[in-house]
Scaffold this active site. Structure first.
Site, mmCIF file in Angstrom:
data_model
loop_
_atom_site.group_PDB
_atom_site.id
_atom_site.type_symbol
_atom_site.label_atom_id
_atom_site.label_comp_id
_atom_site.label_asym_id
_atom_site.label_seq_id
_atom_site.Cartn_x
_atom_site.Cartn_y
_atom_site.Cartn_z
ATOM 1 N N TYR A 278 15.843 29.984 9.429
ATOM 2 C CA TYR A 278 14.837 30.925 9.943
ATOM 3 C C TYR A 278 14.976 31.140 11.449
ATOM 4 O O TYR A 278 15.313 30.243 12.195
ATOM 5 C CB TYR A 278 13.433 30.400 9.640
ATOM 6 C CG TYR A 278 13.108 30.353 8.172
ATOM 7 C CD1 TYR A 278 13.002 31.523 7.432
ATOM 8 C CD2 TYR A 278 12.917 29.135 7.538
ATOM 9 C CE1 TYR A 278 12.687 31.468 6.077
ATOM 10 C CE2 TYR A 278 12.600 29.076 6.189
ATOM 11 C CZ TYR A 278 12.497 30.245 5.464
ATOM 12 O OH TYR A 278 12.184 30.191 4.133
ATOM 13 N N LYS B 32 0.843 -1.205 0.000
ATOM 14 C CA LYS B 32 0.000 0.000 0.000
ATOM 15 C C LYS B 32 0.877 1.253 0.000
ATOM 16 O O LYS B 32 2.084 1.166 0.291
ATOM 17 C CB LYS B 32 -0.897 -0.011 1.245
ATOM 18 C CG LYS B 32 -0.112 0.022 2.563
ATOM 19 C CD LYS B 32 -1.019 -0.208 3.764
ATOM 20 C CE LYS B 32 -0.231 -0.146 5.066
ATOM 21 N NZ LYS B 32 -1.079 -0.464 6.220
#
Ligand SMILES: *Cc1c(COP(=O)(O)O)cnc(C)c1O
Length: 367
Positions: A255, A38
């Site tokens: 950042y 899957k």
């Protein structure tokens, strides 16, 4: 001729490791193996993994959605496939026509499957799912008798053939109580006149840890991809340094800046970020393999890039970097999962779609 474009990184998928893991699990459990492919084979490429797993002896393939199951058939895979999660108005006729076994959890789904089978003129192969504790899919104890009664009725009419009764445990691994609940449900199904040839309950962790939960088949996901003791890691996520800076102490990185260097260091920029599967949550903990050493990722991880503190290593533009892999010293998927506070499944399925998957057979070497 136009030269191929370079990508920011690549996920090298070792199909020999998939094959080895199938054999290891089959030997350890003594049962048949369903290779669970899957979510595009946990991000490894469902078709390539399925082919390698079947060639190594897996006798079933497991898929969640109809789309995933039909992708396997479209690629020419003829091994038995079980698909187990469908909206009630799924196009069941397509799945039945493609010889896909259907996991069925509700009477409403069973009616829809039977109607599709009647239209096609061919019995649907179903595997009835019982809920033993997850409270997700599967019929709960109150609904189970009605589901098996309808299944028996449809079986008598030959619109449905019940090929299995199965479940999925909440316990990691399955508890004795869950196994007993499952066995009770099998008894109820038999008392209703069903004779399901296939019983299965175990995923990887349960298959490897709990012999009495193995029944006739183990559904193997994460172990197939090499996470767990004695297994071979399948995916290597690697990249290359795209910028190098020597900076003094007191330099802000990324950042914020949340990270400020405490000494002169060499910073190596990687063109991989959270859109590529480097979770923001690993900040302050994750390490990569660079120049024969582990070096920390520092500062906030951006969508497309992150910064590595290489200390005093002589780093050059283009140097190879391994985020996780199978080589000695390289960080593992399990470590990334711990750094991110998640499971290895999420790390593997999180590798982004802009990272090409390179399938090869055998050990991964870097330059
Ligand atoms: C994902 C899944 C598996 C595989 O689980 P692992 O823990 O990765 O082995 C098995 N069965 C079902 C129903 C699943 O959804």
């Amino acid at each position: 001729m136009i030269s191929p474009l370079k990508s920011a990184g690549e996920a090298v998928v070792d199909l020999a490791a998939v094959a080895a893991n199938v054999r290891t699990v089959a030997a350890a459990t003594g049962t048949a193996v369903m290779a669970v492919v899957k979510a595009d084979g946990f991000g490894h490429g469902a078709v390539a993994v399925a082919r390698a797993a079947v060639a190594a002896g897996a006798t079933w393939l497991g898929a969640t959605s109809a789309r995933e199951a039909l992708e396997l058939r479209a690629a020419g895979l003829t091994a038995p496939v079980l698909s187990w999660l469908h909206p009630p108005d799924e196009d069941f006729a397509r799945l039945i026509a493609a010889h896909v076994d259907l996991g069925v959890s509700t009477v409403a789904h069973l009616h829809a499957v039977a109607a599709a089978a009647r239209t096609l003129g061919r019995p649907a192969h179903v595997q009835l799912k019982v809920d033993i504790g997850l409270s997700r899919n599967g019929a709960g104890p109150d609904d189970w008798p009605e589901l098996v009664a309808w299944a028996h009725k449809y079986e008598t009419e030959e619109t449905v053939r019940v090929r299995g009764v199965w479940s999925h445990p909440a316990g990691e691994p399955a508890t004795d109580r869950e196994i007993a609940t499952y066995e009770d449900a099998v008894r109820v199904a038999r008392a209703a006149g069903l004779d399901p040839p296939l019983l299965h309950l175990a995923n990887s962790v349960t298959a490897l840890a709990v012999p009495r939960a193995r029944f006739g088949l183990c559904r193997i996901g994460i172990a197939l991809y090499g996470v767990g003791p004695g297994l071979r890691p399948v995916m290597t996520l690697r990249s290359r340094v795209v910028n190098v800076k020597r900076v003094p102490a007191g330099t802000g990185v990324s950042y914020g800046p949340d990270h400020v260097t405490d000494r002169p260091v060499t910073l190596a920029l990687l063109p991989l970020g959270y859109a590529d599967g480097v979770p923001r949550a690993v900040r302050g903990r994750a390490e990569v393999w660079l120049g024969g050493r582990r070096c920390p990722i520092v500062g906030r991880i951006a969508m497309d890039q992150c910064v590595v503190d290489a200390g005093d290593l002589p780093v050059r533009l283009g140097d190879p970097v391994v985020l996780f892999g199978a080589g000695p010293g390289e960080p593992t998927v399990d470590e990334w999962a711990r750094w991110a506070g998640t499971n290895p499944h999420e790390i593997l399925t999180g590798v982004g779609t802009r990272i090409p998957r390179l399938h090869q057979y055998g050990e991964v070497r870097h330059q």
